[in-house]
Design a protein around this motif. Structure first.
Motif, mmCIF file in Angstrom:
data_model
loop_
_atom_site.group_PDB
_atom_site.id
_atom_site.type_symbol
_atom_site.label_atom_id
_atom_site.label_comp_id
_atom_site.label_asym_id
_atom_site.label_seq_id
_atom_site.Cartn_x
_atom_site.Cartn_y
_atom_site.Cartn_z
ATOM 1 N N LEU A 53 0.878 -1.172 0.000
ATOM 2 C CA LEU A 53 0.000 0.000 0.000
ATOM 3 C C LEU A 53 0.914 1.220 0.000
ATOM 4 O O LEU A 53 1.606 1.496 0.987
ATOM 5 N N ALA A 54 0.959 1.933 -1.111
ATOM 6 C CA ALA A 54 1.917 3.017 -1.275
ATOM 7 C C ALA A 54 1.520 4.243 -0.471
ATOM 8 O O ALA A 54 0.346 4.417 -0.102
ATOM 9 N N ALA A 55 2.487 5.099 -0.201
ATOM 10 C CA ALA A 55 2.220 6.359 0.492
ATOM 11 C C ALA A 55 1.171 7.152 -0.263
ATOM 12 O O ALA A 55 1.196 7.232 -1.498
ATOM 13 N N ALA A 56 0.215 7.720 0.464
ATOM 14 C CA ALA A 56 -0.874 8.558 -0.072
ATOM 15 C C ALA A 56 -1.917 7.762 -0.853
ATOM 16 O O ALA A 56 -2.820 8.352 -1.444
ATOM 17 N N ALA A 57 -1.809 6.420 -0.856
ATOM 18 C CA ALA A 57 -2.810 5.620 -1.565
ATOM 19 C C ALA A 57 -4.129 5.607 -0.787
ATOM 20 O O ALA A 57 -4.147 5.573 0.447
ATOM 21 N N ARG A 58 -5.234 5.636 -1.498
ATOM 22 C CA ARG A 58 -6.546 5.555 -0.857
ATOM 23 C C ARG A 58 -6.794 4.123 -0.393
ATOM 24 O O ARG A 58 -6.505 3.165 -1.121
ATOM 25 N N VAL A 59 -7.327 3.973 0.796
ATOM 26 C CA VAL A 59 -7.719 2.648 1.287
ATOM 27 C C VAL A 59 -9.236 2.523 1.166
ATOM 28 O O VAL A 59 -9.952 3.524 1.108
ATOM 29 N N PRO A 60 -9.750 1.307 1.098
ATOM 30 C CA PRO A 60 -11.187 1.139 0.914
ATOM 31 C C PRO A 60 -11.984 1.749 2.071
ATOM 32 O O PRO A 60 -11.509 1.857 3.210
ATOM 33 N N ALA A 61 -13.203 2.151 1.772
ATOM 34 C CA ALA A 61 -14.106 2.596 2.831
ATOM 35 C C ALA A 61 -14.361 1.439 3.791
ATOM 36 O O ALA A 61 -14.294 0.264 3.407
ATOM 37 N N THR A 62 -14.646 1.757 5.051
ATOM 38 C CA THR A 62 -14.837 0.698 6.057
ATOM 39 C C THR A 62 -15.965 -0.238 5.664
ATOM 40 O O THR A 62 -15.893 -1.447 5.900
ATOM 41 N N ARG A 63 -17.017 0.317 5.056
ATOM 42 C CA ARG A 63 -18.145 -0.533 4.646
ATOM 43 C C ARG A 63 -17.696 -1.548 3.591
ATOM 44 O O ARG A 63 -18.037 -2.731 3.649
ATOM 45 N N ASP A 64 -16.894 -1.061 2.604
ATOM 46 C CA ASP A 64 -16.429 -1.948 1.535
ATOM 47 C C ASP A 64 -15.462 -2.996 2.075
ATOM 48 O O ASP A 64 -15.513 -4.172 1.684
ATOM 49 N N LEU A 65 -14.556 -2.583 2.985
ATOM 50 C CA LEU A 65 -13.594 -3.528 3.542
ATOM 51 C C LEU A 65 -14.300 -4.599 4.365
ATOM 52 O O LEU A 65 -13.969 -5.784 4.276
ATOM 53 N N ALA A 66 -15.291 -4.202 5.150
ATOM 54 C CA ALA A 66 -16.028 -5.163 5.967
ATOM 55 C C ALA A 66 -16.727 -6.197 5.094
ATOM 56 O O ALA A 66 -16.710 -7.400 5.381
ATOM 57 N N ARG A 67 -17.330 -5.722 3.995
ATOM 58 C CA ARG A 67 -18.030 -6.643 3.096
ATOM 59 C C ARG A 67 -17.038 -7.606 2.441
ATOM 60 O O ARG A 67 -17.316 -8.807 2.300
ATOM 61 N N GLU A 68 -15.876 -7.102 2.069
ATOM 62 C CA GLU A 68 -14.883 -7.940 1.400
ATOM 63 C C GLU A 68 -14.319 -9.010 2.334
ATOM 64 O O GLU A 68 -14.071 -10.148 1.914
ATOM 65 N N LEU A 69 -14.129 -8.639 3.618
ATOM 66 C CA LEU A 69 -13.551 -9.580 4.577
ATOM 67 C C LEU A 69 -14.588 -10.446 5.272
ATOM 68 O O LEU A 69 -14.244 -11.411 5.957
ATOM 69 N N GLY A 70 -15.864 -10.086 5.113
ATOM 70 C CA GLY A 70 -16.906 -10.854 5.772
ATOM 71 C C GLY A 70 -16.962 -10.604 7.265
ATOM 72 O O GLY A 70 -17.232 -11.533 8.044
ATOM 73 N N VAL A 71 -16.644 -9.361 7.685
ATOM 74 C CA VAL A 71 -16.704 -8.994 9.103
ATOM 75 C C VAL A 71 -17.687 -7.831 9.249
ATOM 76 O O VAL A 71 -18.162 -7.259 8.281
ATOM 77 N N SER A 72 -18.017 -7.489 10.505
ATOM 78 C CA SER A 72 -18.915 -6.357 10.716
ATOM 79 C C SER A 72 -18.182 -5.048 10.437
ATOM 80 O O SER A 72 -16.955 -4.960 10.530
ATOM 81 N N ARG A 73 -18.947 -3.998 10.137
ATOM 82 C CA ARG A 73 -18.339 -2.701 9.863
ATOM 83 C C ARG A 73 -17.637 -2.160 11.105
ATOM 84 O O ARG A 73 -16.622 -1.457 10.992
ATOM 85 N N ASN A 74 -18.169 -2.470 12.299
ATOM 86 C CA ASN A 74 -17.536 -1.995 13.529
ATOM 87 C C ASN A 74 -16.105 -2.514 13.667
ATOM 88 O O ASN A 74 -15.217 -1.817 14.166
ATOM 89 N N VAL A 75 -15.879 -3.755 13.214
ATOM 90 C CA VAL A 75 -14.533 -4.329 13.255
ATOM 91 C C VAL A 75 -13.591 -3.497 12.377
ATOM 92 O O VAL A 75 -12.475 -3.145 12.777
#
Length: 491
Positions: free
Chosen positions: A28-50
């Protein structure tokens, strides 16, 4: 984004460690955008709170930064203690892998290129007076008109247009090309004989794949286009050359040849790189040889649109009555290289074999650019552009010739001045051994000049240079030649 959780401890801690590992490992390069928490939670199969808890810890520790309304990003600079930790945790380099077995084709490509990476991209060090041959003047191109046509065609794209196109190209473009080839190059052909390709380099590759087996003899001019030579050597061909003179290939020598040639590659309308034009008698001799030998001729008509004196010359393919000439042309020189469109006009007996091979190679070119080109041609923009650039290039050519005469005089000899986008300059009293020194000194003065040596199998003994003039204005050409001449005259 692929994250592997380690199943050790709380879920949010696993997500935190996985993301931190991606950042510290440089994935993950410097200044790179990371996924929104909602998108990351859906991708990992975890709750958004996690996901929120993991991001919060990364934000607190300085790995991430948040921008209101924009999202969450990797920090531009990590704190020093974090990079130190990362350095300590860097994995040990993997053991040297076993050598990869390269195919005979790949080995021939590497051998033919002599370790030099093939690229047509401009040099990285931008020189103010760069006489690189090939590219047209992009400022001459009607950019706004082209953009309007592309936008109009894009708005009309249908659902059906999103599917694969035919490997031979859009029917409407092949019709437009057939009409133009008849009008401008006197070639009588049908749209079915047209194959749209990704430039003349792909046309050469297709000819090699369909017509040449390893060990076959391919006849080429000396000097010649290096890209053609490399394609044929990659196919396993044995290259034999014939010298050119002020009238192109010395066709009288064909009768003395004892080896059977499968293919001959020629540039009769503007020999590359000398600029010689093959007269009618030699063209007829070449066609007669091909009939007798059962050989094919690849006619590379790379820039015949730019002719500045004398009447237009019909293509070799226009004289072919036995179906042995494969004609290739490109839009790179008359429009712009990144368009990546050219075309072949094929004898009927070769249409299906070459079409089938192309279908395996690329399944068809981009449809939007082809559709826009149809409009560009049929609305008259293409030939108006040709007329304007022909006039402008004639002026640039005159400026170069005048500057060479003024600053180099009898030390220089030029050829290839009646057509094209370049000329050859020979320095009568300088040996080829000083070519590299001359070019390096020129580069230090801001002038880019290019040796003819790569276009010869047996390089000449005096310095020869290939100088393009299409991409610079007249004043810049004159100043570049003045600077170059000062270096030459100091040797």
């Amino acid at each position: 984004m692929f994250l592997k959780l380690d199943a050790d401890g709380a879920l949010y801690d696993q997500v935190y460690r996985a993301l931190r590992g991606q950042i510290l490992g440089g994935r993950l390069a410097a200044a790179a955008r990371v996924p929104a928490t909602r998108d990351l939670a859906r991708e990992l199969g975890v709750s958004r709170n996690v996901a929120i808890m993991a991001y919060r810890q990364l934000l607190d520790e300085g790995y991430l930064t948040a921008r209101k309304g924009s999202g969450t990003f990797v920090a531009r600079e990590l704190p020093r203690h974090l990079t130190t930790v990362a350095a300590r945790r860097r994995p040990v380099a993997a053991r040297t892998a076993a050598p990869v077995h390269l195919s005979a084709y790949a080995r021939r490509v590497l051998e033919a290129s002599h370790g030099v990476q093939f690229t047509w991209a401009p040099r990285r060090d931008v020189l103010p007076y760069d006489f690189r041959y090939g590219p047209p003047s992009f400022t001459d191109f009607p950019h706004e008109t082209w953009c309007r046509i592309v936008a109009r065609r894009a708005r009309r794209v249908t659902i059906r247009d999103l599917d694969y196109g035919t490997p031979e190209g859009l029917p409407a473009l092949r019709e437009a090309i057939a009409e133009y080839a008849g009008r401008a190059r006197a070639i009588a052909c049908t749209p079915d004989q047209i194959l749209v390709v990704n430039g003349s380099q792909q046309a050469l590759d297709l000819a090699a794949r369909v017509l040449v087996d390893p060990g076959d003899v391919v006849l080429m001019e000396e000097p010649h286009y290096r890209g053609a030579r490399t394609v044929m050597k990659a196919a396993g061909a044995k290259i034999e050359t014939m010298a050119v003179d002020d009238h192109g290939l010395r066709t009288a020598e064909l009768a003395q040849r004892r080896t059977l040639s499968r293919l001959a590659i020629v540039t009769p309308s503007h020999q590359f790189p000398t600029g010689a034009v093959m007269p009618l008698a030699r063209r007829l001799e070449l066609l007669a040889w091909a009939r007798r030998a059962g050989a094919c001729i690849f006619e590379d008509d790379y820039d015949s649109e730019y002719r500045y004196s004398g009447r237009p010359i019909e293509a070799l393919a226009a004289l072919d009555d036995s179906g042995c000439v494969l004609y290739a042309a490109t839009f790179s020189k008359v429009m712009f290289p990144s368009l990546r469109l050219g075309y072949m006009i094929l004898p009927e007996r070769l249409v299906e074999p070459i079409r089938s091979v192309k279908a395996l190679m690329d399944t068809g070119g981009p449809s939007l650019a082809q559709a826009a080109l149809v409009n560009f041609i049929r609305e008259g923009h293409f030939e108006r552009h040709l007329h304007r650039t022909r006039t402008r290039n004639a002026s640039r050519r005159a400026a170069m010739l005048e500057a060479i005469e003024r600053h180099l005089g009898s030390r220089a000899q030029v050829s290839g001045i009646n057509a094209g986008l370049h000329l050859m300059l020979w320095l009568r009293d300088l040996p080829a051994s000083r070519s590299r020194e001359l070019r390096m000194r020129a580069a230090r003065a801001g002038v880019g000049v290019y040796s003819v040596e790569p276009f010869y199998l047996s390089p000449p003994k005096q310095i020869g240079l290939l100088l393009g003039y299409a991409s610079m204005p007249e004043k810049q050409i004159a100043e570049g030649i003045r600077r170059f001449a000062a270096i030459v005259n100091s040797l």
